[in-house]
Motif scaffolding. Structure first.
Motif, PDB file in Angstrom:
ATOM      1  N   GLY A 206     -42.125  72.494 -10.206  1.00 41.51           N
ATOM      2  CA  GLY A 206     -40.836  72.622  -9.554  1.00 41.51           C
ATOM      3  C   GLY A 206     -41.085  72.067  -8.091  1.00 41.51           C
ATOM      4  O   GLY A 206     -42.135  72.112  -7.381  1.00 41.51           O
ATOM      5  N   ASP A 207     -40.089  71.304  -7.824  1.00 47.18           N
ATOM      6  CA  ASP A 207     -40.120  70.875  -6.230  1.00 47.18           C
ATOM      7  C   ASP A 207     -38.643  70.384  -5.667  1.00 47.18           C
ATOM      8  O   ASP A 207     -37.740  70.560  -6.642  1.00 47.18           O
ATOM      9  N   HIS A 208     -38.495  69.801  -4.626  1.00 48.38           N
ATOM     10  CA  HIS A 208     -37.412  69.623  -3.927  1.00 48.38           C
ATOM     11  C   HIS A 208     -36.422  68.288  -4.506  1.00 48.38           C
ATOM     12  O   HIS A 208     -37.282  67.192  -4.600  1.00 48.38           O
ATOM     13  N   THR A 211     -36.181  65.336  -1.722  1.00 44.43           N
ATOM     14  CA  THR A 211     -37.373  64.800  -0.835  1.00 44.43           C
ATOM     15  C   THR A 211     -38.372  64.432  -1.695  1.00 44.43           C
ATOM     16  O   THR A 211     -39.398  63.639  -1.021  1.00 44.43           O
ATOM     17  N   THR A 212     -38.690  64.594  -2.822  1.00 42.72           N
ATOM     18  CA  THR A 212     -39.737  64.407  -3.772  1.00 42.72           C
ATOM     19  C   THR A 212     -39.738  63.118  -4.454  1.00 42.72           C
ATOM     20  O   THR A 212     -38.756  62.682  -4.988  1.00 42.72           O
ATOM     21  N   LEU A 213     -40.771  62.257  -3.865  1.00 44.47           N
ATOM     22  CA  LEU A 213     -40.673  60.878  -4.433  1.00 44.47           C
ATOM     23  C   LEU A 213     -40.517  60.726  -5.945  1.00 44.47           C
ATOM     24  O   LEU A 213     -41.352  61.571  -6.693  1.00 44.47           O
TER      25      LEU A 213
ATOM     26  N   GLN B 178     -39.789  68.661   3.765  1.00 49.97           N
ATOM     27  CA  GLN B 178     -39.706  68.822   2.261  1.00 49.97           C
ATOM     28  C   GLN B 178     -40.333  67.679   1.554  1.00 49.97           C
ATOM     29  O   GLN B 178     -39.973  67.540   0.347  1.00 49.97           O
ATOM     30  N   GLY B 179     -41.030  66.900   2.171  1.00 53.31           N
ATOM     31  CA  GLY B 179     -41.940  65.717   1.501  1.00 53.31           C
ATOM     32  C   GLY B 179     -43.155  65.785   2.193  1.00 53.31           C
ATOM     33  O   GLY B 179     -43.567  66.677   3.038  1.00 53.31           O
ATOM     34  N   ARG B 180     -43.845  64.785   2.064  1.00 53.01           N
ATOM     35  CA  ARG B 180     -45.281  64.693   2.586  1.00 53.01           C
ATOM     36  C   ARG B 180     -45.415  63.430   3.700  1.00 53.01           C
ATOM     37  O   ARG B 180     -46.409  63.131   4.036  1.00 53.01           O
ATOM     38  N   GLY B 355     -45.935  68.878   0.627  1.00 51.76           N
ATOM     39  CA  GLY B 355     -44.710  68.424   0.497  1.00 51.76           C
ATOM     40  C   GLY B 355     -43.637  69.169  -0.552  1.00 51.76           C
ATOM     41  O   GLY B 355     -42.584  68.921  -0.841  1.00 51.76           O
ATOM     42  N   VAL B 356     -44.310  70.280  -1.416  1.00 57.38           N
ATOM     43  CA  VAL B 356     -43.547  71.077  -2.169  1.00 57.38           C
ATOM     44  C   VAL B 356     -42.442  71.893  -1.504  1.00 57.38           C
ATOM     45  O   VAL B 356     -42.899  72.339  -0.409  1.00 57.38           O
ATOM     46  N   SER B 357     -41.318  71.963  -2.004  1.00 55.43           N
ATOM     47  CA  SER B 357     -40.175  72.693  -1.461  1.00 55.43           C
ATOM     48  C   SER B 357     -39.457  73.012  -2.636  1.00 55.43           C
ATOM     49  O   SER B 357     -39.455  72.449  -3.800  1.00 55.43           O
TER      50      SER B 357
END
Lengths: 384, 384
Positions: A206-208, A211-213, B178-180, B355-357
């Motif tokens: 689970g992640d955003h 914002t997650t590539l 919210q990223g890295r 980076g996890v959100s």
């Protein structure tokens, strides 16, 4: 107004949703209302009602479980927003057929619990318990979507296998046909396709969503989507049926990559080898894709039923009795399929002009239902 | 124990689920508990609390909305099973930064309502109402999954645009990254990617999973699955982000072909042209596939936000003030993005090592949070 039209109108409003379909889950208020209606119908006919401790209700003419009794009936519970005929038609028809036959016949009318598996996940739960095909402990622990167990809903651990089922001379279940194969009012079942339900848990991270590539994702929705398409393709190639109709997503938020997608594979085929090949191939492809997506797949068979071939001689006898009614197989599971491993069993089908079922659009004409009741009465007289 | 550690521990248990994530939907008991905590914190600091009639809470040092006030703060609400930092860190930091600065500074601390859109579907609902970006009537009519409207949850129609927002000298929102991309404790935002949510309703024909021939089906799950994969592919090709994280299925039964599958597309890109091309292409492919599946697709944009470029001079000034803190864009939407169209606005980010959100695994170290509070105090002193 015919007897059928009148009796049908009594139950038609119970559990009907705005969709026009029914929400009659096992042991919920609408299904309990139908059980009360069942007791009233039995009382009107001086039939004694018993409960087998598994959630199945029976109305008897003659002593309960008397040797030589012919059993008929079906189930009240529905799939979510299902049609009104699937199940209840077999019970309404049973009472009306009982009115037509010699009152000395020993018959039992059954209302089996949780045939659809729509609440606790295992279809034909009542007939499985009655015949010992599932243990009372396992059945008691099954949970509905709100976390309530079958045992809690029933008010205790089910009683399980009742050996008196062996006293039954024959079971005949009348049911609306669920495809378009029946082109006359009434038919006789030859077989039920082997079928099953496999729960597929696709686990990711689970992640955003914003914002997650893309390259950093472990998105189980991708593996799920691939598997849906793969199952459809394999079913078409092998002449089988495969469906993913139920999904749960965690956390199920628009702006979050899911941590878990759970999908249920419903698969059916004309023979067990084809069914096994189909499921194996879907799982193989899904697992391969999970490797590429960085997700993980766990598959749990929730219920798998082998092929049911109904008593061939009995089917032929009923077909002859009903002026050569066609004999046809079905892809739908039924309590009669579970019971056929223990007692001589037959099914009568009533025509479904569109073939639509498990939908508010399911329909059979009053005339065809009445023809079904006549046929059931004829069969009960013959077998009793 | 540091002031941060202590204050953070007060709110950490509120709304925490077994998953370790949070269920802090707007105007539900956990979020209302956090609002009470907000009032307590304000009282401890002799700050007056006002409610703007839109569900947004403010704590003031100086008169409410006094010209020249610097506004800070964030939101309490979470996505389902989201992390504890996303939102609340900006409010906790605001109170602790207020403790560090000259008490003559005019500041306001905001707790905006429904930033995630996790309950009523439109993100940044509180800041949109405050700035007039959504009408009170439209906001009041938004429904949660149980059918409760925002107006009902709020206890009346929201008051809408408050022109006194123009009195605010600047808004600074501190938020967990919210990223890295942030590799030092604190950074400054340059821009928010244009982004939006599109609801996709895939309509088919509900039917029996066992008996319906593959060739006779109009299965919307297939069109949905194809669209999930197409959106992923288009996003990768265009350097954008696309996610389908929320799904609803009707009737959602294992043994029924769905009549409806509803999926939400969350899409974001560095510029509006790319975002529009992405969504157009996904819809075009999905519609083409719907034609092949015999299903129908209806797409409804639920919220679409253009690119937000924060005040460039202000960001540069804050970066210089914070010893050359890096300036970086984000794919996540924020209330600061909505307010930036009306008042000088900046955002501070606190490092997120993984980076996890939008997940229970979201985390920032106490040390980095404390560095964020120091930075926020410095900025409030500078701007006030």
């Amino acid at each position: 107004m015919s007897d059928f039209t009148e009796l049908w109108a009594e139950i038609a409003p119970v559990g009907r949703a705005e969709s026009g379909g029914y929400l009659r889950y096992a042991l919920t208020p609408p299904e309990l209302t139908l059980r009360d209606w069942f007791r009233t119908q039995a009382a009107r006919r001086d039939m004694r009602v018993t409960d087998d401790g598994n959630g199945n209700l029976f109305a008897w003419r003659g002593e309960p479980w008397a040797p030589g009794t012919v059993l008929t009936g079906s189930h009240f519970d529905s799939v979510p927003h299902g049609g009104g005929y699937d199940g209840p038609l077999g019970i309404v028809s049973a009472f009306l057929a009982a009115d037509k036959i010699d009152k000395s016949r020993k018959i039992g009318i059954a209302a089996f619990v949780e045939e659809e598996g729509g609440r606790f996940g295992v279809p034909c739960l009542g007939s499985r318990l009655l015949t010992g095909a599932i243990t009372p402990e396992k059945a008691a622990s099954l949970r509905d979507r709100d976390g309530i167990t079958f045992g809690e809903a029933l008010g205790g651990t089910p009683r399980g296998h009742d050996p008196r089922i062996a006293n039954v001379a024959a079971l005949v279940e009348l049911h609306i046909e669920q495809g378009r194969a029946l082109t006359v009012p009434v038919g006789v079942a030859s077989a039920i396709w082997p079928h099953g339900r496999w729960r597929m848990d696709f686990a990711g991270v689970g992640d955003h969503a914003g914002t997650t590539l893309m390259a950093d994702r472990h998105d189980p929705m991708l593996t799920f989507a691939f598997t849906v398409l793969a199952a459809n393709k394999e079913a078409r190639l092998s002449g089988a049926h495969a469906t993913v109709g139920r999904v749960q997503v965690e956390p199920n938020a628009t702006n979050a990559i899911p941590s878990l997608v759970r999908g249920w594979l419903d698969a059916r085929a004309a023979d067990t080898a084809t069914l096994e090949r189909l499921v194996d191939e879907v799982v193989r492809k899904a697992t391969e894709r999970a490797g590429r997506d960085g997700t993980a797949l766990a598959v749990t068979p929730e219920s798998v039923s082998g092929e049911v071939a109904f008593d061939e001689a009995l089917a032929k006898r009923l077909s002859d009795l009903l002026d050569g009614a066609p004999i046809l197989p079905t892809g739908a599971g039924h309590d009669a399929g579970v019971l056929s491993a223990h007692i001589p069993t037959a099914m009568l089908f009533v025509r479904n002009p569109t073939g639509v079922s498990h939908s508010p659009a399911e329909h059979a004409s009053d005339e065809d239902c009445e023809a079904g009741i006549e046929a059931l009465a004829t069969v009960l007289e013959e077998l009793g």
